[in-house]
Design a protein around this motif. Structure first.
Motif, PDB file in Angstrom:
ATOM      1  N   TRP A   1       7.239  15.464  -1.197  1.00 45.41           N
ATOM      2  CA  TRP A   1       6.775  16.200  -1.966  1.00 45.41           C
ATOM      3  C   TRP A   1       6.388  17.782  -1.293  1.00 45.41           C
ATOM      4  CZ3 TRP A   1       1.955  14.927  -5.672  1.00 45.41           C
ATOM      5  CH2 TRP A   1       1.630  15.939  -6.037  1.00 45.41           C
ATOM      6  N   PRO A   2       7.731  18.646  -1.126  1.00 41.22           N
ATOM      7  CA  PRO A   2       7.051  19.192   0.090  1.00 41.22           C
ATOM      8  C   PRO A   2       6.906  20.264  -0.126  1.00 41.22           C
ATOM      9  CG  PRO A   2       9.783  19.404  -1.190  1.00 41.22           C
ATOM     10  CD  PRO A   2       8.931  18.011  -1.150  1.00 41.22           C
ATOM     11  N   TYR A   3       6.343  21.075   0.555  1.00 45.96           N
ATOM     12  CA  TYR A   3       5.409  22.358   0.764  1.00 45.96           C
ATOM     13  C   TYR A   3       5.595  23.617   1.114  1.00 45.96           C
ATOM     14  CZ  TYR A   3       0.821  25.040   1.133  1.00 45.96           C
ATOM     15  OH  TYR A   3       0.016  25.641   1.747  1.00 45.96           O
ATOM     16  N   PHE A   4       6.690  23.188   2.323  1.00 43.83           N
ATOM     17  CA  PHE A   4       7.028  24.921   3.340  1.00 43.83           C
ATOM     18  C   PHE A   4       7.570  24.520   4.208  1.00 43.83           C
ATOM     19  CE2 PHE A   4       5.251  25.850   7.374  1.00 43.83           C
ATOM     20  CZ  PHE A   4       4.610  27.359   7.105  1.00 43.83           C
ATOM     21  N   GLY A   5       8.245  25.967   5.096  1.00 44.83           N
ATOM     22  CA  GLY A   5       9.546  25.652   5.940  1.00 44.83           C
ATOM     23  C   GLY A   5      10.306  24.927   5.563  1.00 44.83           C
TER      24      GLY A   5
ATOM     25  N   THR B   1       4.557  12.062   1.008  1.00 40.98           N
ATOM     26  CA  THR B   1       4.369  12.822   1.919  1.00 40.98           C
ATOM     27  C   THR B   1       5.118  14.383   1.669  1.00 40.98           C
ATOM     28  OG1 THR B   1       5.697  12.974   3.990  1.00 40.98           O
ATOM     29  CG2 THR B   1       7.433  11.917   2.619  1.00 40.98           C
ATOM     30  N   HIS B   2       4.808  15.086   2.033  1.00 37.32           N
ATOM     31  CA  HIS B   2       5.316  16.552   2.095  1.00 37.32           C
ATOM     32  C   HIS B   2       6.523  16.668   3.160  1.00 37.32           C
ATOM     33  CE1 HIS B   2       3.682  16.023   6.655  1.00 37.32           C
ATOM     34  NE2 HIS B   2       3.792  17.945   7.096  1.00 37.32           N
ATOM     35  N   CYS B   3       6.663  15.742   3.909  1.00 42.32           N
ATOM     36  CA  CYS B   3       7.936  15.678   4.769  1.00 42.32           C
ATOM     37  C   CYS B   3       8.425  16.414   5.609  1.00 42.32           C
ATOM     38  CB  CYS B   3       9.510  16.398   3.310  1.00 42.32           C
ATOM     39  SG  CYS B   3       9.467  15.173   2.299  1.00 42.32           S
TER      40      CYS B   3
ATOM     41  N   VAL C   1       0.691  -1.006   0.067  1.00 39.89           N
ATOM     42  CA  VAL C   1      -0.197  -0.427  -0.425  1.00 39.89           C
ATOM     43  C   VAL C   1       1.100   1.228  -0.097  1.00 39.89           C
ATOM     44  CG1 VAL C   1      -2.050   1.268   1.145  1.00 39.89           C
ATOM     45  CG2 VAL C   1      -1.625  -1.215   1.186  1.00 39.89           C
ATOM     46  N   ILE C   2       0.264   2.382  -0.944  1.00 38.63           N
ATOM     47  CA  ILE C   2       1.173   3.745  -0.822  1.00 38.63           C
ATOM     48  C   ILE C   2       0.120   4.019   0.122  1.00 38.63           C
ATOM     49  CG2 ILE C   2       1.492   5.896  -2.069  1.00 38.63           C
ATOM     50  CD1 ILE C   2       0.805   3.879  -4.539  1.00 38.63           C
ATOM     51  N   TYR C   3       0.985   4.944   1.011  1.00 42.67           N
ATOM     52  CA  TYR C   3       0.139   6.013   2.137  1.00 42.67           C
ATOM     53  C   TYR C   3       0.344   6.760   1.415  1.00 42.67           C
ATOM     54  CZ  TYR C   3      -0.900   8.591   6.100  1.00 42.67           C
ATOM     55  OH  TYR C   3      -1.039   8.991   7.629  1.00 42.67           O
ATOM     56  N   VAL C   4      -0.486   8.091   1.551  1.00 39.92           N
ATOM     57  CA  VAL C   4      -0.132   8.995   0.921  1.00 39.92           C
ATOM     58  C   VAL C   4      -0.468   9.958   2.041  1.00 39.92           C
ATOM     59  CG1 VAL C   4      -0.868  11.263  -1.113  1.00 39.92           C
ATOM     60  CG2 VAL C   4      -0.648   8.281  -1.572  1.00 39.92           C
ATOM     61  N   ALA C   5       0.154  10.936   3.319  1.00 39.27           N
ATOM     62  CA  ALA C   5      -0.697  12.658   3.653  1.00 39.27           C
ATOM     63  C   ALA C   5       0.407  12.960   3.843  1.00 39.27           C
ATOM     64  CB  ALA C   5      -0.400  11.884   4.661  1.00 39.27           C
ATOM     65  N   PHE C   6      -0.592  14.671   3.896  1.00 37.57           N
ATOM     66  CA  PHE C   6       0.520  16.022   3.440  1.00 37.57           C
ATOM     67  C   PHE C   6       0.696  16.515   5.236  1.00 37.57           C
ATOM     68  CE2 PHE C   6      -0.487  14.854  -0.289  1.00 37.57           C
ATOM     69  CZ  PHE C   6       0.585  15.020  -1.735  1.00 37.57           C
ATOM     70  N   GLY C   7       0.477  15.548   6.440  1.00 39.75           N
ATOM     71  CA  GLY C   7       0.714  16.560   7.200  1.00 39.75           C
ATOM     72  C   GLY C   7      -0.883  17.352   7.278  1.00 39.75           C
ATOM     73  N   SER C   8       0.254  17.897   8.631  1.00 37.65           N
ATOM     74  CA  SER C   8      -1.212  18.990   8.513  1.00 37.65           C
ATOM     75  C   SER C   8      -1.981  20.398   8.084  1.00 37.65           C
ATOM     76  CB  SER C   8      -1.755  19.560  10.263  1.00 37.65           C
ATOM     77  OG  SER C   8      -0.293  20.191  10.836  1.00 37.65           O
ATOM     78  N   HIS C   9      -1.110  21.203   7.320  1.00 38.22           N
ATOM     79  CA  HIS C   9      -1.009  22.433   7.476  1.00 38.22           C
ATOM     80  C   HIS C   9      -0.413  22.668   5.273  1.00 38.22           C
ATOM     81  CE1 HIS C   9       1.033  25.942   7.152  1.00 38.22           C
ATOM     82  NE2 HIS C   9       0.823  26.049   8.531  1.00 38.22           N
ATOM     83  N   THR C  10       0.325  21.523   4.991  1.00 40.18           N
ATOM     84  CA  THR C  10       0.257  21.517   3.282  1.00 40.18           C
ATOM     85  C   THR C  10      -1.632  21.519   2.825  1.00 40.18           C
ATOM     86  OG1 THR C  10       1.750  20.303   3.397  1.00 40.18           O
ATOM     87  CG2 THR C  10       0.149  20.742   1.579  1.00 40.18           C
ATOM     88  N   MET C  11      -1.536  22.759   1.899  1.00 43.49           N
ATOM     89  CA  MET C  11      -2.917  22.724   1.110  1.00 43.49           C
ATOM     90  C   MET C  11      -2.669  22.642  -1.146  1.00 43.49           C
ATOM     91  SD  MET C  11      -5.139  24.386   2.919  1.00 43.49           S
ATOM     92  CE  MET C  11      -4.902  25.398   4.290  1.00 43.49           C
TER      93      MET C  11
END
Ligand code: UDP
Length: 456
Positions: free
Chosen positions: A373-377, A353-355, A273-283
């Motif tokens: 797939w980083p997004y921020f900070g 992940t968004h890392c 299974v591929i788990y896909v999640a971007f934490g709490s903040h990523t849009m």
């Protein structure tokens, strides 16, 4: 609440974001195991979310963790994801509220003695309040040692003219923070990755101020582990790594966990299974959601995707036409997952992940390879370490349009899952992370040592 007079009591203050509240709540559970009672002080906004997400019947260690709150100074409708607005507001109102709060605790019938204020380093104003009130202080750093080092070095970077007084790099040469540290890309300095010019300036001034508060700190602990970043902890022997702090206990989620995905995972084959999640903040905007959905479909693999209610900035998510029907037998979407249990599940093959730092260390501990797939900070620096230094993941490269395409997602998933070097590195990393928090491990020793010191 039962009287706490004469009890070992600490006040824990997280920065008001999910990736900060969760590890500090986990630390609070460890403190309770060592005989402490904890007052956990959220902002009022987050307190309400956490209580609502817990639902009824959740027992925070039988009253040993007392959930409390003070205001952050923003109105109810204001956007707390805009850190450039949130931080100055907190900074101006929260010290006053905190002082009054501690004053009430000290004179209240239920407590007379706070052994230590443990705050997120990004809430360093609380260190000033505690110092003024004569209370011992600990700073908790929830991100990587590498980012911590970059903040510690800000005054020297200015002095050496590597960055100017506004935090802007003078050229694009790689930065050597210390002789043993990996080179750092100047574009990845954390304050440069947080938003527009005004936010950059606000964040830089904030980090500069934080870097000057170390002399207020009696104990400095960090959510990392020695073997992961030895060059940081050799450089800063007073900073004690106690991680990975695994966020697995109750009392800290901003959204209710959907645990039904675990029984769904039970039905999937091992390592599939591929788990896909971007934490709490990523849009993600609509185009990104579409490519991601189609990339997962193209992969022909089962997937579990966390689609937070605000993932698309509060707009209803729009999947590509027919997508939900086509993937119904192998795709599962949830609003918020019990991530610790998901990553530990034998069916998980990799993590898109968004890392975020917690997601990164949770995956390292579970031995799960990462697709980044980083997004921020700090997520860009984390991606560099994951892909180039630890070699436990791969990056997704955007096309010229800036968009990560469905083909790129499919191709990188295939590469990642077939990469033997990455597979072997993730196994070694899991062993290292597990060792550090097991009996005799560095992080566990540091944690116990810290607890004994604040008890004294
Ligand atoms: N998390 C979770 N369920 C989810 C997604 C994330 O419990 O569906 C947790 C995750 O385990 C981690 C935290 O939320 O502890 C997110 O922190 P991170 O530093 O990874 O990212 P941030 O939210 O700060 O961007």
């Amino acid at each position: 609440m039962a009287p706490l007079r004469d009890a070992l009591h600490v006040l824990v203050i997280p920065y008001p974001a999910q990736g900060h509240v969760k590890p500090l709540m986990e630390l609070s559970h460890r403190l309770v195991e060592h005989g402490f009672k904890v007052t956990f002080l959220n902002t009022e906004f987050n307190h309400k979310r956490v209580i609502a997400a817990m639902g009824s019947g959740v027992d925070i260690e039988g009253d040993k963790i007392h959930m409390a709150a003070i205001p952050d100074g923003l109105g109810p409708e204001e956007d707390r994801n805009q850190h450039g607005k949130l931080i100055p507001s907190m900074w101006s109102v929260m010290p006053g509220y905190l002082e009054a709060f501690i004053g009430r605790i000290m004179t209240d019938s239920y407590e007379s003695n706070i052994k230590c204020v443990i705050c997120d380093w990004t809430m360093a104003w609380a260190l000033e309040v505690a110092a003024k009130m004569g209370i011992p202080r600990a700073a908790f750093w929830p991100a990587s040692g590498a980012v911590l080092a970059s903040l510690h070095h800000i005054p020297r970077l200015i002095e050496d003219k590597i960055i100017d007084a506004n935090g802007i790099p003078s050229n694009n040469q790689m930065i050597q923070l210390s002789p043993t540290m990996p080179l750092m890309n100047p574009d990845q300095l954390v304050w440069l990755c947080m938003g527009d010019t005004a936010t950059t300036s606000e964040m830089f001034n904030f980090f500069l101020w934080i870097s000057r508060t170390v002399e207020l700190v009696d104990h400095f602990i960090c959510n990392s582990f020695y073997d992961l970043e030895p060059y940081v902890f050799e450089q800063f022997p007073n900073v004690k790594p106690i991680g990975p702090v695994m966020a697995r206990s109750s009392g800290a989620n901003f959204w209710a966990e959907d645990s039904t995905c675990i029984s769904w995972l039970d039905q999937q084959s091992a390592n599939s299974v591929i788990y896909v999640a971007f934490g709490s903040h990523t849009m993600l905007d609509g185009r990104k959601v579409k490519e991601l959905a189609l990339g997962l479909e193209l992969s022909k693999r089962p997937f579990l995707w966390v689609v937070r209610p605000d993932l698309t900035s509060g707009k209803a998510i729009e999947y590509p036409d027919g997508f939900l029907e086509r993937v119904a037998s192998r795709g599962r979407m949830v609003r918020w997952a019990p991530q610790y249990n998901v990553l530990a599940h034998p069916s998980i093959a990799c993590f898109l992940t968004h890392c975020g730092w917690n997601s990164t260390t949770e995956a390292l501990s579970a031995g799960v390879p990462l697709l980044c797939w980083p997004y921020f900070g700090d997520q860009f620096i984390n991606e560099t370490y994951i892909c180039d230094l630890w070699k436990v993941g791969l990056r997704l490269n955007p096309a010229e349009s800036g968009l990560i395409s469905r083909d790129e997602i499919k191709e990188k998933l295939d590469l990642l899952l077939g990469d033997e070097e990455i597979n072997s590195n993730t196994k070694k990393m899991k062993e290292m992370a597990t060792r550090s928090v097991s009996n005799g491990g560095d992080s566990l020793k540091n944690l116990v040592d810290f607890i004994e010191k604040i008890k004294a």
